[in-house]
Design a protein around this motif. Structure first.
Motif: not given
Length: 415
Positions: A349-357, A369-370
Motif C-alpha cells: 500500500a505504501h508503494a501504491a501511494i507513492m506510485a500514484l503520486l 485509490q491505493a
C-alpha cells in the motif's frame, strides 16, 4: 532548546539556472552545427574548494573569433524521463589565445558541499554564427585542504573528516540494512550512488556554508540534504558518543536518504497538495533506531483526546512540521505509515501511494485509490488503531499561507 537540527533542502537553485528536458543537447555528446572547422582541446576543471570551480578550455574556429562561450553544469545521472536542472556560467574569451575561462563561486544563492560530483559541457559560438558543443565531462568538487577518508559500497560513498573510521562502516551497514525497504517502496534504487559527507570539525563545516552563516554550536548534529546533487552532508559537534554515531547512521542518514528518493521519484509532480507530515512521516518510517518512542508519543495523545485530525482539506490545519513543536508532525506522520504497514501486512500500500503520486494523482485521490477507502474511512481506521476516538476534533478554519520550502528537520537527540 532542541539538541539536534537537520535541514532538508528540496532543491538547491542558482539565479539564472535552467531546467532542460532529457531531449535537449545537455549530455548528447560533441556537436558541430556548422561547416566551420573547430580546434578544441580537452577541457580542464580545477576545484578551488571552498571558493568554487574554475573551468578552462582552449578552442578556435577557422570561420571567425569565438564571440560567446558558456559553461553548463548539472548532476551526472538522471532517471529516464527526469528533468535536468542546469547551472550556467558565462565565460570570458581571449580571442588571440583562444582561451575560455568560466568560474563558479559559492554565494547565498548557490553553495555546493565538498565531494559533490558534477557533469559539464561547453557551448561555443563564433563571429560567423557557427556553434559547437563539447562532449560532457565529469568533475569532483574536491577538498584538498584537509585529510578525508572514504568508503564505498553498492549503496553509497561516504566521506569523513575528523571522525573515527568506524562511522563510515556504520553508515554503509545501515543503508544496506534498509536497501530492500527503499526498493520495495519505490520499485527501484536511486539511479546514482548518493554521497554522504560527514564533518567532525564545525569550522570546516562552516567554511563552505555561504548560504547559512549560523555559527551556533548548540546542536549535536546539524546537516543538510542536497537533492539537486544527491549529497547528504552532516556535522557532529563536541565529543559525540558511540550512541551518537549509531544514531547518525541508523536514524539521521536513513531519514535523509528517503528525502533523496522522494525528490528523485516525485520531482516535478503535484507537491503542494501533499502535507508536510506525509513527507516527513515517510522519511521517519525508514529510520531503524529511534531516540525516543515516536509511536508511543502519538498513542499517548490519542488516549488523552489530543490527537489532531490528519486528512484535512486545508493543509494549514494538518499536523505541522514547523513552529513551536515541529517534531509533532514527524511523529504523527510516522504513525500513519506504521499503521499502513501493520494494517495491510506489508509495504504494498505504501508503494501504491507513492506510485500514484509519481503519476501526478492528487494526494487524497492517491490515498483512496491505493487503499480502496474514502479519506473519512482512512482517518477513522487510523485513529481507532492508535486508540483515539473515532471522530476527529472539529477545527476552526484558518488562513492558508503561501507554500514555502520544506522546513528544517528537528529531532530530539539521545532521549
Amino acid at each position: 532548546m532542541r539538541a539536534l537540527a537537520r535541514c532538508v533542502l528540496v532543491m538547491v537553485a542558482a539565479l539564472g539556472a535552467l531546467s532542460l528536458t532529457p531531449n535537449t543537447s545537455a549530455g548528447s555528446g560533441p556537436r558541430q552545427e556548422s561547416p566551420a572547422v573547430w580546434m578544441v582541446d580537452a577541457p580542464v576543471v580545477e576545484s578551488m574548494y571552498p571558493d568554487g570551480l574554475v573551468f578552462r578550455l582552449r578552442a578556435q574556429s577557422n570561420a571567425g573569433e569565438i564571440e560567446r562561450a558558456r559553461l553548463l553544469w548539472y548532476r551526472p545521472v538522471l532517471r529516464p524521463g527526469a528533468t535536468r536542472h542546469v547551472q550556467v556560467e558565462e565565460a570570458s574569451v581571449d580571442p588571440e589565445a583562444g582561451e575560455l575561462v568560466a568560474i563558479w563561486r559559492p554565494s547565498g544563492m548557490m553553495m555546493l558541499p565538498p565531494w559533490a560530483v558534477i557533469s559539464y559541457h561547453w557551448e561555443l559560438r563564433d563571429s560567423a554564427g557557427n556553434t559547437y558543443t563539447t562532449e560532457p565531462q565529469t568533475a569532483e568538487y574536491a577538498d584538498t585542504t584537509r585529510e578525508w577518508t572514504h568508503s564505498e559500497s553498492q549503496d553509497a560513498i561516504v566521506f569523513a573528516q575528523g571522525l573515527p573510521g568506524e562511522i563510515e562502516a556504520l553508515v554503509l551497514d545501515a543503508m544496506a540494512a534498509q536497501r530492500d525497504t527503499y526498493e520495495a517502496v519505490w520499485g527501484a534504487a536511486l539511479p546514482y550512488k548518493p554521497r554522504i559527507v560527514l564533518f567532525g570539525d564545525y569550522d570546516a563545516w562552516l567554511e563552505w556554508r555561504t548560504a547559512d552563516r549560523n555559527t551556533s554550536d548548540t546542536s549535536i548534529v546539524v546537516g543538510q540534504t542536497f537533492d539537486a546533487w544527491g549529497v547528504i552532508a552532516q556535522v557532529m559537534l563536541g565529543r559525540p558518543s558511540e550512541q551518537a554515531y549509531r544514531e547518525l547512521a541508523y536514524s539521521v542518514v536513513l531519514h535523509e536518504l528517503e528525502h533523496l528518493y522522494q525528490s528523485e521519484f516525485l520531482a516535478g509532480r503535484r507537491r503542494m497538495d501533499v502535507p508536510g507530515w506525509f513527507y516527513e512521516g515517510d522519511a521517519t518510517f525508514f529510520e531503524l533506531e529511534q531516540s525516543y518512542p515516536y509511536l508511543g508519543r502519538v498513542r499517548a495523545m490519542a488516549a488523552t483526546g489530543e490527537l489532531p485530525p490528519l486528512l484535512v482539506v486545508n493543509i494549514a490545519d494538518a499536523p505541522s512540521v514547523s513552529g513551536d513543536d515541529p517534531r509533532l508532525g514527524y511523529d504523527i506522520g510516522y504513525s500513519f505509515f506504521e499503521w499502513l504497514r501493520q494494517s495491510t501486512g506489508g509495504l504494498e500500500a505504501h508503494a501504491a501511494i507513492m506510485a500514484l503520486l509519481a503519476d501526478d494523482v492528487p494526494f487524497f485521490e492517491a490515498l483512496e485509490q491505493a487503499l480502496g477507502r474514502t479519506t473519512t474511512e482512512i482517518e477513522r481506521e487510523w485513529r481507532l488503531w492508535l486508540g483515539a476516538s473515532e471522530a476527529a476534533p472539529t477545527l476552526i478554519p484558518t488562513w492558508t499561507p503561501p507554500p514555502f520550502l520544506v522546513p528544517p528537520t528537528p529531532m530530539q537527540f539521545g532521549k
